[in-house]
Scaffold this motif. Structure first.
Motif, PDB file in Angstrom:
ATOM      1  N   VAL A 285     -41.351 -74.482  -4.138  1.00 46.49           N
ATOM      2  CA  VAL A 285     -40.632 -75.583  -4.796  1.00 46.49           C
ATOM      3  C   VAL A 285     -39.287 -75.094  -5.326  1.00 46.49           C
ATOM      4  N   MET A 286     -39.260 -73.902  -5.893  1.00 42.11           N
ATOM      5  CA  MET A 286     -38.011 -73.354  -6.414  1.00 42.11           C
ATOM      6  C   MET A 286     -37.006 -73.100  -5.285  1.00 42.11           C
ATOM      7  N   GLU A 287     -37.493 -72.681  -4.129  1.00 38.78           N
ATOM      8  CA  GLU A 287     -36.612 -72.522  -2.973  1.00 38.78           C
ATOM      9  C   GLU A 287     -36.029 -73.875  -2.558  1.00 38.78           C
ATOM     10  N   TYR A 288     -36.900 -74.878  -2.549  1.00 37.48           N
ATOM     11  CA  TYR A 288     -36.438 -76.219  -2.187  1.00 37.48           C
ATOM     12  C   TYR A 288     -35.381 -76.707  -3.178  1.00 37.48           C
ATOM     13  N   LEU A 289     -35.630 -76.532  -4.463  1.00 39.45           N
ATOM     14  CA  LEU A 289     -34.694 -77.004  -5.482  1.00 39.45           C
ATOM     15  C   LEU A 289     -33.339 -76.323  -5.357  1.00 39.45           C
ATOM     16  N   TYR A 290     -33.329 -75.030  -5.107  1.00 41.18           N
ATOM     17  CA  TYR A 290     -32.075 -74.290  -4.948  1.00 41.18           C
ATOM     18  C   TYR A 290     -31.269 -74.895  -3.797  1.00 41.18           C
ATOM     19  N   PHE A 291     -31.967 -75.223  -2.719  1.00 43.62           N
ATOM     20  CA  PHE A 291     -31.327 -75.807  -1.541  1.00 43.62           C
ATOM     21  C   PHE A 291     -30.887 -77.247  -1.797  1.00 43.62           C
ATOM     22  N   ALA A 292     -31.795 -78.061  -2.318  1.00 42.95           N
ATOM     23  CA  ALA A 292     -31.572 -79.510  -2.382  1.00 42.95           C
ATOM     24  C   ALA A 292     -30.614 -79.940  -3.472  1.00 42.95           C
ATOM     25  N   THR A 293     -30.313 -79.059  -4.423  1.00 42.10           N
ATOM     26  CA  THR A 293     -29.401 -79.437  -5.501  1.00 42.10           C
ATOM     27  C   THR A 293     -28.072 -78.692  -5.417  1.00 42.10           C
ATOM     28  N   ASP A 294     -27.771 -78.080  -4.270  1.00 41.79           N
ATOM     29  CA  ASP A 294     -26.468 -77.422  -4.166  1.00 41.79           C
ATOM     30  C   ASP A 294     -25.375 -78.465  -3.923  1.00 41.79           C
ATOM     31  N   THR A 295     -24.149 -78.019  -3.941  1.00 44.42           N
ATOM     32  CA  THR A 295     -22.999 -78.928  -3.865  1.00 44.42           C
ATOM     33  C   THR A 295     -23.025 -79.801  -2.617  1.00 44.42           C
ATOM     34  N   GLN A 296     -23.269 -79.205  -1.461  1.00 43.94           N
ATOM     35  CA  GLN A 296     -23.217 -79.951  -0.210  1.00 43.94           C
ATOM     36  C   GLN A 296     -24.347 -80.956  -0.101  1.00 43.94           C
ATOM     37  N   ARG A 297     -25.550 -80.565  -0.502  1.00 40.64           N
ATOM     38  CA  ARG A 297     -26.693 -81.466  -0.361  1.00 40.64           C
ATOM     39  C   ARG A 297     -26.538 -82.696  -1.248  1.00 40.64           C
ATOM     40  N   LEU A 298     -26.044 -82.519  -2.475  1.00 40.45           N
ATOM     41  CA  LEU A 298     -25.870 -83.686  -3.349  1.00 40.45           C
ATOM     42  C   LEU A 298     -24.795 -84.622  -2.795  1.00 40.45           C
ATOM     43  N   ALA A 299     -23.758 -84.042  -2.201  1.00 36.05           N
ATOM     44  CA  ALA A 299     -22.740 -84.884  -1.550  1.00 36.05           C
ATOM     45  C   ALA A 299     -23.328 -85.581  -0.334  1.00 36.05           C
ATOM     46  N   ASP A 300     -24.218 -84.907   0.380  1.00 35.32           N
ATOM     47  CA  ASP A 300     -24.815 -85.496   1.583  1.00 35.32           C
ATOM     48  C   ASP A 300     -25.632 -86.740   1.264  1.00 35.32           C
ATOM     49  N   GLN A 301     -26.292 -86.751   0.109  1.00 34.41           N
ATOM     50  CA  GLN A 301     -27.112 -87.928  -0.207  1.00 34.41           C
ATOM     51  C   GLN A 301     -26.258 -89.189  -0.292  1.00 34.41           C
ATOM     52  N   ALA A 302     -25.001 -89.022  -0.732  1.00 30.15           N
ATOM     53  CA  ALA A 302     -24.110 -90.174  -0.848  1.00 30.15           C
ATOM     54  C   ALA A 302     -23.715 -90.744   0.511  1.00 30.15           C
ATOM     55  N   LYS A 303     -24.070 -90.068   1.625  1.00 32.96           N
ATOM     56  CA  LYS A 303     -23.847 -90.627   2.957  1.00 32.96           C
ATOM     57  C   LYS A 303     -24.849 -91.733   3.277  1.00 32.96           C
ATOM     58  N   PHE A 304     -25.921 -91.790   2.482  1.00 33.60           N
ATOM     59  CA  PHE A 304     -27.015 -92.691   2.813  1.00 33.60           C
ATOM     60  C   PHE A 304     -27.301 -93.729   1.738  1.00 33.60           C
ATOM     61  N   ILE A 305     -26.764 -93.543   0.530  1.00 34.28           N
ATOM     62  CA  ILE A 305     -27.024 -94.483  -0.559  1.00 34.28           C
ATOM     63  C   ILE A 305     -25.890 -94.374  -1.564  1.00 34.28           C
ATOM     64  N   SER A 306     -25.628 -95.448  -2.281  1.00 34.18           N
ATOM     65  CA  SER A 306     -24.426 -95.497  -3.130  1.00 34.18           C
ATOM     66  C   SER A 306     -24.706 -94.987  -4.539  1.00 34.18           C
ATOM     67  N   TYR A 307     -25.241 -93.780  -4.641  1.00 33.42           N
ATOM     68  CA  TYR A 307     -25.429 -93.110  -5.920  1.00 33.42           C
ATOM     69  C   TYR A 307     -24.492 -91.917  -5.987  1.00 33.42           C
ATOM     70  N   GLY A 308     -23.858 -91.724  -7.142  1.00 33.73           N
ATOM     71  CA  GLY A 308     -22.912 -90.634  -7.283  1.00 33.73           C
ATOM     72  C   GLY A 308     -23.617 -89.308  -7.462  1.00 33.73           C
TER      73      GLY A 308
END
Length: 367
Positions: A285-308
């Motif tokens: 889970v900690m590996e996933y969190l490190y990956f999923a909350t980095d700069t690029q991944r958080l920007a990527d989510q905005a490609k699919f939904i209108s959350y900042g």
């Protein structure tokens, strides 16, 4: 080489292979979120890339976030924690943290720095990080309406219009919880957004909010799950519906629902991850969190939904919707043209007063 050394070498090689095989044993992560368009955005921005990089991992989505706090309490009490990671609101996360049923987070040690080296604690937006909470997004609860429910020259434009059943008749779909409803009641009754929680922290202020809600009580349909609000609008069962801005964006822009968002009085909030204590796969889970909350991944989510995205370093990477090709920046709750009268949700207030207000609101709904 002696036979003894050969045996040691062979034994070491076998041990390494065994460890490698064990590390790649199939494993499932149960990740709990809100369902609908939001979970779909997480699936595409976070889950699928992580599984592609880690083929032995399968992520199972559970749409249980609406009742996550109660479920985590029950799992902890039973000594059988089955969830690996939970998407939770900050106020509930603080309660869970105080109760010791989720893990504390050392943000700079556990999370990726920004690309320029800025530590996570300075890159996530001010006030967003919690002792046990890692934000993903800035989202808001907004009021949405069907243009066809009203004359072309008399379209609603404010939260006050939600409470004006004479000029804007029709059913209203509100969430079955006090948050947002009480804030909007006071806002529509003339309280400045910056003063709402000061007023709501008094008995008189609470009575004032409920009195305002009484004026539309006979026109309300209550919803529980986030998908219900846009569906009630799409089916023509209501003229107004409160809802999460990302779900409304998806219904309007992706599904083609004929509706418009009113940004006046949007209730702005963080949403993010918590890690259950005693979960079955904490290291992964900690590996996933490190990956999923980095700069690029958080920007990527905005490609699919209108959350900042919740990181400052992600803002400049927000571009077009992956499928629609439209610029996503104007659809963010924090876009300047949308952020003209926000109500920033006070999580400390809801930690202090939430139980009392939820009980009163539940009783009020049944009256």
């Amino acid at each position: 080489m002696s036979s003894k050394l050969k045996l040691i070498g062979l034994s070491s090689a076998v041990s390494v292979l065994a460890l490698s095989a064990a590390a790649q044993d199939p494993v499932s992560l149960t990740i709990v979120s809100w369902g609908g368009a939001y979970t779909a955005s997480q699936q595409r921005a976070y889950h699928e890339p992580f599984m592609e990089a880690n083929p032995h991992v399968t992520i199972i989505n559970d749409d249980g976030s609406a009742n996550a706090l109660a479920s985590l309490r029950a799992q902890a009490q039973a000594g059988n924690v089955t969830w690996d990671l939970v998407d939770m609101l900050p106020s509930d996360a603080q309660l869970a943290c105080d109760e010791g049923i989720i893990l504390q987070i050392d943000h700079d040690a556990m999370l990726a720095a920004a690309p320029d080296g800025t530590p996570a604690s300075e890159d996530f937006l001010p006030g967003s990080l919690g002792e046990c909470f890692i934000p993903q997004i800035v989202y808001s609860t907004v009021l949405t309406y069907r243009p066809g429910a009203f004359p072309d020259d008399a379209q609603p434009s404010s939260i006050a219009d939600l409470f004006d059943v004479e000029n804007f008749p029709g059913r209203r779909a509100l969430q079955d919880r006090p948050g947002t409803n009480l804030e909007w009641a006071l806002y529509a009754d003339g309280v400045d957004p910056e003063d709402i929680y000061e007023v709501l922290s008094t008995p008189e202020g609470v009575d004032r909010a409920f009195a305002k809600l009484d004026t539309i009580k006979d026109h309300i349909i209550f919803w529980t799950e986030g998908a219900q609000a846009p569906q009630l609008l799409a089916d023509g069962e209501v003229a107004f519906a409160t809802g999460y801005n990302g779900r409304m964006f998806d219904a309007i822009e992706v599904e083609g629902m004929d509706a418009d968002i009113i940004w006046d009085g949007q209730v702005v909030e963080w949403d993010g991850w918590v890690v259950p204590a005693d979960g079955p796969n904490e290291e992964l889970v900690m590996e996933y969190l490190y990956f999923a909350t980095d700069t690029q991944r958080l920007a990527d989510q905005a490609k699919f939904i209108s959350y900042g995205p919740a990181r400052a370093s992600s803002a400049g990477l927000v571009g077009e919707h992956a499928d629609l090709g439209i610029d996503m920046a104007p659809h963010m709750p924090t876009a300047p043209e949308n952020y003209f009268a926000p109500i920033v949700l006070d999580n400390d207030f809801w930690v202090d007063y939430g139980d009392e207000l939820r009980e009163r609101f539940a009783n009020w709904m049944l009256q």
